[in-house]
Scaffold this motif. Structure first.
Motif, PDB file in Angstrom:
ATOM      1  N   VAL A 155      81.682  32.863  79.516  1.00  0.00           N
ATOM      2  CA  VAL A 155      81.645  31.230  79.567  1.00  0.00           C
ATOM      3  C   VAL A 155      80.758  31.071  80.727  1.00  0.00           C
ATOM      4  CG1 VAL A 155      82.700  29.221  79.946  1.00  0.00           C
ATOM      5  CG2 VAL A 155      84.189  31.141  78.811  1.00  0.00           C
ATOM      6  N   LEU A 156      79.615  30.393  80.564  1.00  0.00           N
ATOM      7  CA  LEU A 156      78.536  29.811  81.384  1.00  0.00           C
ATOM      8  C   LEU A 156      79.042  28.447  81.508  1.00  0.00           C
ATOM      9  CD1 LEU A 156      75.436  31.837  79.972  1.00  0.00           C
ATOM     10  CD2 LEU A 156      76.951  32.544  81.538  1.00  0.00           C
ATOM     11  N   ALA A 157      79.382  28.146  82.780  1.00  0.00           N
ATOM     12  CA  ALA A 157      80.084  26.755  83.006  1.00  0.00           C
ATOM     13  C   ALA A 157      78.808  25.988  83.541  1.00  0.00           C
ATOM     14  CB  ALA A 157      81.239  26.706  83.885  1.00  0.00           C
ATOM     15  N   GLY A 158      77.832  26.642  84.213  1.00  0.00           N
ATOM     16  CA  GLY A 158      77.023  25.786  85.089  1.00  0.00           C
ATOM     17  C   GLY A 158      77.276  25.443  86.404  1.00  0.00           C
ATOM     18  N   ARG A 159      76.313  24.604  87.207  1.00  0.00           N
ATOM     19  CA  ARG A 159      76.648  24.263  88.436  1.00  0.00           C
ATOM     20  C   ARG A 159      77.168  23.222  88.913  1.00  0.00           C
ATOM     21  NH1 ARG A 159      71.473  23.269  91.796  1.00  0.00           N
ATOM     22  NH2 ARG A 159      73.014  23.324  93.367  1.00  0.00           N
ATOM     23  N   PHE A 160      78.215  23.380  89.717  1.00  0.00           N
ATOM     24  CA  PHE A 160      78.997  22.153  90.181  1.00  0.00           C
ATOM     25  C   PHE A 160      79.075  22.005  91.569  1.00  0.00           C
ATOM     26  CE2 PHE A 160      80.913  23.568  86.190  1.00  0.00           C
ATOM     27  CZ  PHE A 160      81.213  22.229  85.409  1.00  0.00           C
ATOM     28  N   PRO A 161      79.467  20.717  92.201  1.00  0.00           N
ATOM     29  CA  PRO A 161      79.221  20.642  93.654  1.00  0.00           C
ATOM     30  C   PRO A 161      80.558  21.396  94.216  1.00  0.00           C
ATOM     31  CG  PRO A 161      79.925  18.647  92.569  1.00  0.00           C
ATOM     32  CD  PRO A 161      79.295  19.231  91.346  1.00  0.00           C
ATOM     33  N   MET A 162      80.115  21.649  95.612  1.00  0.00           N
ATOM     34  CA  MET A 162      81.358  22.423  96.063  1.00  0.00           C
ATOM     35  C   MET A 162      82.651  21.657  96.163  1.00  0.00           C
ATOM     36  SD  MET A 162      80.741  25.067  97.571  1.00  0.00           S
ATOM     37  CE  MET A 162      81.866  25.334  98.829  1.00  0.00           C
ATOM     38  N   GLU A 163      82.504  20.202  96.089  1.00  0.00           N
ATOM     39  CA  GLU A 163      84.187  19.377  95.981  1.00  0.00           C
ATOM     40  C   GLU A 163      84.684  19.818  94.497  1.00  0.00           C
ATOM     41  OE1 GLU A 163      81.120  17.567  98.501  1.00  0.00           O
ATOM     42  OE2 GLU A 163      80.878  18.047  96.433  1.00  0.00           O
ATOM     43  N   SER A 164      84.064  20.389  93.685  1.00  0.00           N
ATOM     44  CA  SER A 164      84.700  20.692  92.340  1.00  0.00           C
ATOM     45  C   SER A 164      85.364  22.050  92.332  1.00  0.00           C
ATOM     46  CB  SER A 164      83.588  20.797  91.188  1.00  0.00           C
ATOM     47  OG  SER A 164      83.075  19.544  91.115  1.00  0.00           O
ATOM     48  N   MET A 165      85.072  22.838  93.407  1.00  0.00           N
ATOM     49  CA  MET A 165      85.327  24.283  93.217  1.00  0.00           C
ATOM     50  C   MET A 165      86.968  24.391  93.649  1.00  0.00           C
ATOM     51  SD  MET A 165      83.003  26.116  92.819  1.00  0.00           S
ATOM     52  CE  MET A 165      82.271  24.909  91.556  1.00  0.00           C
ATOM     53  N   PRO A 166      87.562  23.676  94.229  1.00  0.00           N
ATOM     54  CA  PRO A 166      89.136  23.892  94.510  1.00  0.00           C
ATOM     55  C   PRO A 166      89.923  23.597  93.109  1.00  0.00           C
ATOM     56  CG  PRO A 166      88.375  22.525  96.439  1.00  0.00           C
ATOM     57  CD  PRO A 166      87.063  22.649  95.291  1.00  0.00           C
ATOM     58  N   GLU A 167      89.428  22.450  92.182  1.00  0.00           N
ATOM     59  CA  GLU A 167      90.152  22.197  90.998  1.00  0.00           C
ATOM     60  C   GLU A 167      89.769  23.589  90.335  1.00  0.00           C
ATOM     61  OE1 GLU A 167      90.748  18.969  87.674  1.00  0.00           O
ATOM     62  OE2 GLU A 167      89.385  18.634  89.448  1.00  0.00           O
ATOM     63  N   ILE A 168      88.435  23.923  90.246  1.00  0.00           N
ATOM     64  CA  ILE A 168      88.382  25.291  89.329  1.00  0.00           C
ATOM     65  C   ILE A 168      89.010  26.265  89.816  1.00  0.00           C
ATOM     66  CG2 ILE A 168      86.121  26.756  88.811  1.00  0.00           C
ATOM     67  CD1 ILE A 168      84.518  24.500  88.759  1.00  0.00           C
ATOM     68  N   PHE A 169      89.225  26.583  90.947  1.00  0.00           N
ATOM     69  CA  PHE A 169      89.782  27.827  91.495  1.00  0.00           C
ATOM     70  C   PHE A 169      91.199  27.775  91.185  1.00  0.00           C
ATOM     71  CE2 PHE A 169      86.380  28.836  94.991  1.00  0.00           C
ATOM     72  CZ  PHE A 169      85.637  29.110  94.063  1.00  0.00           C
ATOM     73  N   GLU A 170      91.707  26.483  91.198  1.00  0.00           N
ATOM     74  CA  GLU A 170      93.189  26.287  91.014  1.00  0.00           C
ATOM     75  C   GLU A 170      93.596  26.672  89.583  1.00  0.00           C
ATOM     76  OE1 GLU A 170      96.627  22.534  90.751  1.00  0.00           O
ATOM     77  OE2 GLU A 170      94.536  22.334  91.541  1.00  0.00           O
ATOM     78  N   HIS A 171      92.858  26.376  88.773  1.00  0.00           N
ATOM     79  CA  HIS A 171      93.262  26.762  87.235  1.00  0.00           C
ATOM     80  C   HIS A 171      92.595  28.152  86.877  1.00  0.00           C
ATOM     81  CE1 HIS A 171      94.491  22.601  86.553  1.00  0.00           C
ATOM     82  NE2 HIS A 171      93.157  22.083  87.113  1.00  0.00           N
ATOM     83  N   SER A 172      92.195  29.013  87.736  1.00  0.00           N
ATOM     84  CA  SER A 172      91.390  30.120  87.506  1.00  0.00           C
ATOM     85  C   SER A 172      92.898  31.086  87.540  1.00  0.00           C
ATOM     86  CB  SER A 172      90.525  30.663  88.270  1.00  0.00           C
ATOM     87  OG  SER A 172      90.789  30.911  89.675  1.00  0.00           O
ATOM     88  N   SER A 173      92.560  32.478  86.881  1.00  0.00           N
ATOM     89  CA  SER A 173      93.711  33.596  87.090  1.00  0.00           C
ATOM     90  C   SER A 173      93.239  34.175  88.322  1.00  0.00           C
ATOM     91  CB  SER A 173      93.790  34.308  85.712  1.00  0.00           C
ATOM     92  OG  SER A 173      94.248  33.216  84.579  1.00  0.00           O
ATOM     93  N   PHE A 175      93.334  34.061  80.460  1.00  0.00           N
ATOM     94  CA  PHE A 175      93.337  34.546  81.639  1.00  0.00           C
ATOM     95  C   PHE A 175      91.734  34.677  82.013  1.00  0.00           C
ATOM     96  CE2 PHE A 175      92.965  37.966  84.566  1.00  0.00           C
ATOM     97  CZ  PHE A 175      94.123  38.158  85.166  1.00  0.00           C
ATOM     98  N   CYS A 176      91.417  33.884  82.916  1.00  0.00           N
ATOM     99  CA  CYS A 176      89.953  33.515  83.288  1.00  0.00           C
ATOM    100  C   CYS A 176      89.653  34.080  84.704  1.00  0.00           C
ATOM    101  CB  CYS A 176      89.720  32.115  83.199  1.00  0.00           C
ATOM    102  SG  CYS A 176      89.610  31.426  81.675  1.00  0.00           S
ATOM    103  N   VAL A 177      88.674  35.012  84.734  1.00  0.00           N
ATOM    104  CA  VAL A 177      88.269  35.550  86.079  1.00  0.00           C
ATOM    105  C   VAL A 177      87.002  34.868  86.397  1.00  0.00           C
ATOM    106  CG1 VAL A 177      87.223  37.782  86.893  1.00  0.00           C
ATOM    107  CG2 VAL A 177      89.000  37.948  85.219  1.00  0.00           C
TER     108      VAL A 177
END
Length: 428
Positions: free
Chosen positions: A302-320, A245-247
């Motif tokens: 968890v310190l994931a680091g920086r990602f480009p904006m294009e990565s955010m939709p996939e990261i958000f999709e898998h978040s809780s 369960f990732c915030v």
């Protein structure tokens, strides 16, 4: 805002119609730096308008000028196929410190005043729009351009000055703040329209400007295109997001974000083995967070680091759930952090550790849970409350947030609204 546009129906809308509107954007910040102005410009171009950008050399947030650019000299390039981007010299932000920041801000003002009238000679514009993030001084180079081009000048106010200086502790002396207030009044006097990103901005801005200039124009974001290139996310991060369960907190990790509250909440909830706080981004407090994570043994941070904006939709999709937090300062209660719109568009439940407009939007949308800022215990409680809900209940929250986004913050709609506002007010 709805009332304002009802007044526009008919003559103004017909007059704008399919007419190509000529807009000059003046902004110290622009692509490849990641700001909402990038997507707004793309939308305006898609809708057939003629856009020019006057900006500086990209160096935010890391402080170094991006690869492929140099701090000194004039550079030109194209953006979105047809947008002419003119870049003036800039003193880089560096690794921090007030001296570098002041030089960074002043260098854009000085270079803009000296060079932009010449670089933009012979060009005509219907309106000039300043993307007025801090510092408000970046409006200054646009003022002589307004007179030279006989164009309508609008400042899209993102931060309240001088209040933001006091809130961040950058300026503490009362007399100095009063002097800054006089400067703000002068800048606002030279503007024809002040576009306010939050309804709560009206009263603070009205202390320095005529109410007749104030128009509510909220920030927006562009939903990811199906044609957008996918950016690979590290498999271990995807696995972490899927199996727990990732915030997720995304964005600048700095003083204003009260990241200390997030770390403390993680410490309070460390006994929940499947609950993780995932910080995506970087900033001035990242080093401190790393130290605290190691000192406290926070495996759930968890310190994931920086990602480009294009990565955010996939990261958000898998978040809780998605987390936004701010310090408990009055000025921050006036703002709607841009990540709120991004979170609403993601269709995920939101946890908001803040007051004021940002909290109001989330509550009005029914998109998540809010709590007092800088209160780690309250934040931890809200996380557990959200975690205890069924997946269907959390999905319902996310859907409500997406619906609210589509109604209030859609970028296509906001791009059309901007042109209508500018065209209508140019006649005032």
């Amino acid at each position: 805002m709805r009332y304002f546009f009802e007044k526009l129906k008919g003559s103004v809308v017909k007059r704008v119609g399919t007419k190509k509107y000529r807009i000059l954007f003046v902004s110290q910040y622009f692509w490849p730096e990641t700001f909402i102005i990038n997507d707004l410009v793309r939308k305006l171009v898609e809708q057939g308008h003629d856009v020019t950008i006057a900006t500086a050399k990209p160096n935010y947030p890391g402080g170094d000028v991006f690869d492929g650019y140099r701090a000194w000299g004039i550079e030109r390039e194209r953006f979105a196929g047809s947008v002419d981007v003119i870049r003036v010299p800039l003193w880089p932000r560096g690794r921090g410190g007030s001296k570098n920041l002041v030089l960074n801000y002043l260098s854009f003002v000085a270079a803009g005043l000296l060079l932009l009238p010449w670089l933009l000679r012979g060009r005509k514009f219907d309106s000039i729009v300043v993307f007025a993030m801090s510092p408000i001084t970046q409006v200054i180079p646009a003022i002589p351009l307004k007179w030279l081009k006989r164009a309508h000048l609008a400042a899209w106010v993102q931060d309240l000055w001088p209040e933001s200086l006091a809130a961040t502790g950058f300026v503490r002396n009362p007399f100095a703040l009063r002097v800054v207030g006089w400067g703000v009044r002068g800048i606002y006097t030279c503007c024809d329209t002040l576009l306010l990103q939050s309804r709560a901005f009206f009263e603070p801005v009205a202390r320095y400007a005529s109410r007749s200039k104030l128009v509510y124009y909220p920030n927006s974001i562009a939903l990811p295109s199906e044609k957008a290139e996918s950016v690979e996310i590290p498999p271990q991060l995807i696995e972490e997001l899927r199996e727990n369960f990732c915030v997720v907190f995304a964005g600048n990790i700095g003083i204003a974000q009260s990241i200390e509250t997030v770390v403390e909440a993680a410490a309070l909830l460390r006994q929940h083995s499947t609950l993780k706080f995932v910080l995506v981004g970087s900033g001035s407090r990242l080093g401190w967070v790393k130290e605290r994570k190691e000192a406290l043994g926070l495996d759930n941070l968890v310190l994931a680091g920086r990602f480009p904006m294009e990565s955010m939709p996939e990261i958000f999709e898998h978040s809780s759930a998605l987390l936004v937090s701010l310090r408990d300062e009055e000025i921050f209660s006036y703002t709607i952090p841009s990540k709120v719109q991004a979170y609403l568009a993601a269709g995920k439940p939101i946890i908001a550790s803040l007051r004021g407009e940002g909290a109001r939007v989330i509550e009005e949308a029914g998109a998540g849970k809010t709590c007092e800022p800088e209160n780690a215990m309250s934040l931890a409680e809200r996380v557990l409350e959200l975690m205890s809900l069924s997946p269907a209940e959390r999905e319902e929250m996310g859907s409500a947030g997406l619906s609210y986004f589509n109604e209030h913050f859609d970028m296509d709609h906001q791009a059309r609204c901007l042109v209508e506002i500018l065209a209508s007010r140019a006649d005032i």
